[in-house]
Write a protein that holds these residues in place. Structure first.
Motif, short mmCIF file in Angstrom:
data_model
loop_
_atom_site.label_atom_id
_atom_site.label_comp_id
_atom_site.label_asym_id
_atom_site.label_seq_id
_atom_site.Cartn_x
_atom_site.Cartn_y
_atom_site.Cartn_z
N UNK A 7 0.83 -1.21 0.00
CA UNK A 7 0.00 0.00 0.00
C UNK A 7 0.86 1.26 0.00
N UNK A 8 1.91 1.26 0.82
CA UNK A 8 2.79 2.42 0.88
C UNK A 8 3.46 2.68 -0.47
N UNK A 9 3.94 1.62 -1.11
CA UNK A 9 4.61 1.78 -2.41
C UNK A 9 3.66 2.43 -3.42
N UNK A 10 2.43 2.00 -3.43
CA UNK A 10 1.44 2.57 -4.34
C UNK A 10 1.16 4.03 -4.01
N UNK A 11 0.94 4.33 -2.74
CA UNK A 11 0.56 5.68 -2.32
C UNK A 11 1.71 6.69 -2.39
N UNK A 12 2.94 6.22 -2.23
CA UNK A 12 4.08 7.13 -2.21
C UNK A 12 4.66 7.40 -3.59
N UNK A 13 4.30 6.59 -4.56
CA UNK A 13 4.87 6.74 -5.91
C UNK A 13 4.67 8.15 -6.44
#
Length: 193
Positions: A68-74
């Motif tokens: 989730x973090x990888x998706x949201x921080x991209x």
């Protein structure tokens, strides 16, 4: 429904569902076996004991949070990235209370060395490294950000803010703003003495 093709991943997944549905402390080998409709002895081919089961929940929770973090921080940086980091943690805690509790417990050595833990740590560090602070301050800054998010979520969950009429959302935004200011103005290293 027969569970002839039970796997370690299926057992851990069921343990996470149980943690979210009932509580982290409700996760036992017997309880997971009941949820799966099998005898507890059937699970020991896939998990050594309760500690291994809980370690699996912890690692799986890290995996989901990291994804989730990888998706949201991209593509984000600065305050935008910090807000996405904090909001993603807060949503995860709300949607997966048992898995969130697992993340608040000490991890096993294997979990601490896992790729899932490495991803979450790298993503949080990446947000912090986007601010103008010395390399020697990264660990302190990560701890500050993590403690603020975790503390706010824990106090909200405990209804510690319920006695105030002010919306918790505005306090959440103020906390993110305060973290942004702290990271933006972090003291720089002085000359060596």
């Amino acid at each position: 429904m027969p569970r002839a093709h039970l796997t370690a991943a299926a057992v851990i997944h069921e343990a996470m569902l149980l943690a979210d549905r009932e509580s982290y402390d409700a996760v036992t080998v017997s309880a997971v076996a009941r949820s799966l409709g099998v005898r507890p002895a059937s699970l020991y081919a896939h998990v050594r004991d309760r500690d291994a089961l809980l370690a699996g929940v912890h690692q799986s929770a890290l995996g989901e949070l990291g994804s989730r973090l990888a998706t949201e921080l991209a593509g984000r940086s600065g305050r935008d990235a910090l807000a996405a980091l904090a909001d993603t943690h807060r949503r995860f805690a709300t949607e997966h209370p048992g898995a969130w509790t697992a993340l608040q417990r000490p991890s096993s050595e294997a979990t601490a060395r896992s790729s899932e833990a490495a991803l979450v740590a790298a993503l949080i560090s990446g947000v912090v490294r986007g601010y103008p602070l010395p390399a020697s301050a990264v660990v302190d800054a990560v701890r500050l950000v993590s403690a603020t998010i975790t503390g706010f979520v824990a106090l909200t969950d405990a209804k510690a803010f319920a006695h105030r009429p002010q919306d918790v959302g505005s306090s959440w935004a103020a906390a993110i703003d305060a973290l942004d200011r702290a990271l933006s103005t972090w003291p720089q290293e002085g000359p060596s003495a």
